[in-house]
Design a protein around this motif. Structure first.
Motif: not given
Length: 339
Positions: A12-13, A26-27, A29-31, A33, A58, A136, A140
């Motif tokens: 996730g972030e 700041r994130p 990545t997302r789930l 990725e 992450t 995802a 990306r």
């Protein structure tokens, strides 16, 4: 080369409640990725590396301290794991491929508990044959192209349920075997009528795993090579005549028309560099003209390993139909009749 190499995906972030409210943090990545620390090959001889990916946490960017922070600093950025000093506390968090690899090992253990007689080759083939690159990650990485996506994610995220079970519209066939060097084997794959018809998208996925002798001191690292082809629409006699070793008096070998070869992706040049190879062919139109049996040709090619005369391997074939049909039952009936 004969083990499964593992990369990492983000869970996730990675932001906790404080970080989510702080516009400076700041994130990255997302789930599902790719994790920013995941390693990329190529493997020996240009083989795909990593083979598969799993969740490994992450990193987040924290401008207050001007650095990237992982699960060791911010628990929400990592995955839950055991703490090394259990008398102080039981659990902690961490980020890294070191946390992704044990998840694949767990999948291997679960497969082995279901198939206790399975060889290491079969476990590898089942694991890789169940993997798929998450949507995802594809989105990306799409600007980098398919080759880069495969280089970063390998064959994808392991699906343990897919590895261990068939279902109504998805059938998994497997075999463990061995081949003499410079020989080949042909396996008949039953293709039921619903799979032949233009009834939604259908896929055949083939995965081969073998464990050749290896030597670090040689440029050609693997001592034996193996490969496969999926052939349709022609008689077995033609296939055997095409692939068999010919004597001088036999004349040229008969050609197989291009339409008989299934267009497996990735192609031979990309997949045959490794000891676990997986490729898929997808059909969107009817293929009734090619009949109710396809043929998988598995070849063993000799190299510098002259101290062995046979190579063990495992092969896994998955038939997947995205429409709701009773594919499993039809394939089981075909196999029972042929047996």
């Amino acid at each position: 080369m004969n083990v499964i190499t593992v990369g990492a995906l983000a869970h996730g972030e990675g932001l906790d409640e404080d970080g989510a409210d702080d516009v400076r943090v700041r994130p990255i990545t997302r789930l599902h990725e790719p994790a920013p620390f995941s390693r990329v090959g190529p493997g020996p001889g240009g083989a795909i590396k990593p083979d598969v990916v799993e969740i490994g946490g992450t990193l987040i960017f924290d401008p207050v301290v001007a650095r990237l922070r992982g699960g060791e600093d911010v628990g929400s950025a990592g995955v839950l794991t055991l703490y090394h000093s259990y008398l102080d506390r039981l659990f902690t968090a961490g980020s890294g491929t070191s946390y992704a690899a044990p998840r694949v090992a767990f999948s291997a253990a679960q497969i082995l508990s279901r198939f206790p007689q399975a060889s290491a080759n079969l476990v590898r083939a089942v694991i890789v044959g169940s993997a798929e690159i998450p949507q995802a990650a594809q989105e990306r990485l799409q600007l980098l192209g398919n080759d880069a996506t495969r280089a970063i994610c390998g064959h994808g995220l392991v699906d343990l349920e897919r590895a261990a079970f068939s279902d109504d519209a998805r059938v998994t066939l497997y075999a463990e075997d061995e081949l003499a060097l410079d020989h080949f084997a042909v396996y008949r794959i039953p293709i039921p009528e619903p799979f032949q018809a233009a009834n939604g998208e259908r896929c055949i996925r083939v995965t081969l795993a073998f464990d050749p002798p290896v030597r670090h001191t040689r440029t050609d690292y693997a001592g034996v090579g193996m490969s496969f082809r999926l052939v349709r629409g022609c008689q077995p006699d033609l296939i055997f005549d095409h692939y068999r070793k010919r004597e001088q008096d036999d004349g040229p070998f008969p050609e197989l028309a291009a339409r008989y070869n299934c267009n497996l992706v990735p192609g031979p040049q990309a997949r045959e560099k490794g000891t676990v190879q997986s490729a898929t062919v997808t059909f969107k139109r009817g293929v009734e003209e090619y009949g109710d049996s396809y043929y998988l040709v598995v070849r063993c090619e000799s190299g510098w390993a002259t101290h062995i005369d046979r190579q063990e391997f495992a092969i896994v074939v998955e038939l997947l139909q995205k429409a709701e049909v009773q594919l499993y039952e039809r394939v089981r009936q075909r196999i029972r009749v042929q047996a």
